[in-house]
Design an enzyme around this catalytic site. Structure first.
Site, PDB file in Angstrom:
ATOM      1  N   LYS A   1       2.513  -1.705 -19.663  1.00 34.02           N
ATOM      2  CA  LYS A   1       2.870  -2.694 -18.640  1.00 34.02           C
ATOM      3  C   LYS A   1       2.961  -4.086 -19.250  1.00 34.02           C
ATOM      4  CE  LYS A   1       1.135  -3.963 -14.002  1.00 34.02           C
ATOM      5  NZ  LYS A   1       0.034  -3.659 -13.059  1.00 34.02           N
TER       6      LYS A   1
ATOM      7  N   SER B   1       1.127  -2.541  -8.612  1.00 36.66           N
ATOM      8  CA  SER B   1       1.957  -3.401  -9.423  1.00 36.66           C
ATOM      9  C   SER B   1       2.457  -2.743 -10.714  1.00 36.66           C
ATOM     10  CB  SER B   1       1.189  -4.681  -9.777  1.00 36.66           C
ATOM     11  OG  SER B   1       0.039  -4.396 -10.547  1.00 36.66           O
TER      12      SER B   1
ATOM     13  N   SER C   1      -3.185  -0.593  -8.161  1.00 37.29           N
ATOM     14  CA  SER C   1      -1.911  -0.818  -8.840  1.00 37.29           C
ATOM     15  C   SER C   1      -1.498   0.257  -9.831  1.00 37.29           C
ATOM     16  CB  SER C   1      -1.937  -2.170  -9.560  1.00 37.29           C
ATOM     17  OG  SER C   1      -1.898  -3.218  -8.632  1.00 37.29           O
TER      18      SER C   1
END
Length: 458
Positions: free
Chosen positions: A78, A153, A177
């Protein structure tokens, strides 16, 4: 199934046999990305040349007998997990793009294990949304249905995993997330015991973990990333534990939580799928007992107030021209922070401890808490929040956020499908340091699935 769809454990076995080369695999993965990325938009800072060079080095190590635990396995991380030389925009156009000077601990562990980190993955604005909406990245979409969100997220990580951009994708989780996008994309996603995987910039609730297609790959990733790291004072040495999805759940005390007691109502299809998973565990010898809600409205609202003030402080520190670039929904959410008193903020902060105590109390009587990951299936991709209301941003995280506050490990596994063909995830939360136990249970539930569907191709 192409090379891009092989699991990490399968790839390593084939590398070991000499039946496959990391060079072949990365080319197949890059071809998959080239084909699907215009529709899915999961990647950031894609590095084909660097990936090819790393794969070639891995091929040499397999040949000369110096291969490491993830040698030649394609991996994404990420974008808020720093990698040397790449800016960390945090999903927002408001961030000044300054290249990171070093790898964050998780990325460094992956590289040291031989992983081929070929791309970063997208995230929404400041990681504060359970969607892929961002002022910096293109809108990330769910490969199962491009009109739907991949979640957030860890939006890009989940979309990449479901689309077959290689087997291992690493995300972060501060309220769900990792688990929310994993659930909405049909994946295994683990939020580990906090401290098991060093974050590097620790903050209450924040954790790093894998999103993969199989529990076994998730366990492999955790084993590589675990351990003490001087840059993270909350990290600790590896905990002795082995992964075993063949162990029957006989004798386990399972608490079945089907109603969070607040937030969005649970879709009947979600209830049915999670209940069916509970029946599988019960048939295998577990004792399953329904329980009432764990957290209260006061806890969730208090957390909202604290996070709102925390985000408002960060945004207020930006120069005016950059502050104007922040997503309007986020600006709307933090706009009321100034109305809160110091008492409000402290009370909000105290609710993290209240959640932790509430979860810990459940584990005095049960070994596992089984619940939905989210009350709904994936919502429209263009929405920042499933409520489409910045004043009510957390109505979908009541099943996930308690374990961030209590630091307990929790993992997801796909347990069914909606009538429209969207994945439905179940969450398994367990006591501290039993991360691989949770993954083993996820693997067991997956092995008992009666309906198998091919992975989507976007």
């Amino acid at each position: 199934m192409t090379l891009a769809d092989l699991t990490a454990t399968d790839l390593l076995a084939k590398y070991r046999e000499g039946a496959l080369s990391p060079v072949e695999v990365i080319e197949d993965v890059l071809a998959r990305v080239e084909e699907l990325e215009p529709r899915i938009c999961a990647t950031y800072a894609l590095d084909p040349d660097g990936a090819r060079a790393a794969a070639l080095e891995s091929e040499g190590r397999w040949r000369d007998g110096t291969a490491r635990p993830l040698e030649g396995v394609p991996v994404t991380v990420k974008e808020n997990i720093a990698t040397r030389g790449t800016p960390v925009p945090q999903g927002t156009a408001a961030t000044e793009l300054i290249p990171a000077t070093e790898d964050a601990p998780a990325a460094a562990r992956l590289r040291a294990a031989g992983a081929v980190i070929f791309s970063k993955t997208t995230m929404p604005e400041y990681g504060m949304l359970s969607s892929g909406v961002s002022t910096f990245h293109h809108l990330t979409r769910n490969p199962w249905d491009l009109s739907k969100t991949a979640g957030g997220s860890s939006a890009g990580a989940a979309a990449a995993a479901a689309a077959g951009y290689g087997p291992i994708h690493v995300g972060t989780d501060i309220g769900g997330s990792i688990r929310l996008p994993a659930g909405w994309c049909g994946l295994v996603g683990l939020k580990p015991t906090h401290g098991r995987i060093a974050v590097g910039n620790p903050y209450p609730g924040r954790a790093i973990g894998p999103l993969t297609r199989t529990a076994r790959d998730a366990a492999l990733t955790v084993s590589v990333m675990s351990g003490y790291e001087p840059r993270d004072h909350t990290s600790f040495p590896p905990t002795p534990e082995s992964y075993d999805e063949s162990a029957l759940p006989h004798g386990l005390r399972v608490a079945l939580l089907l109603d969070a007691g607040l937030g969005l109502p649970v879709d009947p299809e979600v209830t049915a799928a999670v209940s069916a998973a509970a029946a599988v565990l019960e048939k295998a010898g577990a004792t399953v007992e329904p329980i009432g809600p764990i957290i209260t409205r006061e806890m969730l609202d208090g957390l909202d107030r604290f996070w709102r003030v925390r985000s408002a402080v960060d945004i207020a520190a930006l120069p005016e021209d950059r502050r104007a670039k922040v997503l309007p929904q986020i600006r709307s959410w933090v706009s009321t922070a100034g109305d809160l008193s110091g008492f409000d903020v402290f009370h909000g902060y105290s609710q993290m401890g209240a959640m932790a105590a509430a979860v810990t109390a459940i584990f005095t009587s049960y070994d596992v808490i089984l619940s939905p990951v989210a009350p709904i299936t994936a919502f429209p991709a263009e929405l920042a929040y499933p409520t489409d209301d910045p004043s009510k941003p957390f109505e979908h995280i009541a099943f996930t956020v308690p374990y961030n506050m209590s630091a307990h490990p929790a993992t997801t596994v796909n347990v069914g499908w909606s009538a429209s063909g969207l994945p439905i995830g179940a969450q398994l939360a367990v006591p501290h340091h039993q991360d691989l136990t949770a993954l083993g249970l996820a693997g067991y539930l997956d092995s008992q699935q009666t309906e198998r569907r091919n992975w989507p191709l976007g």
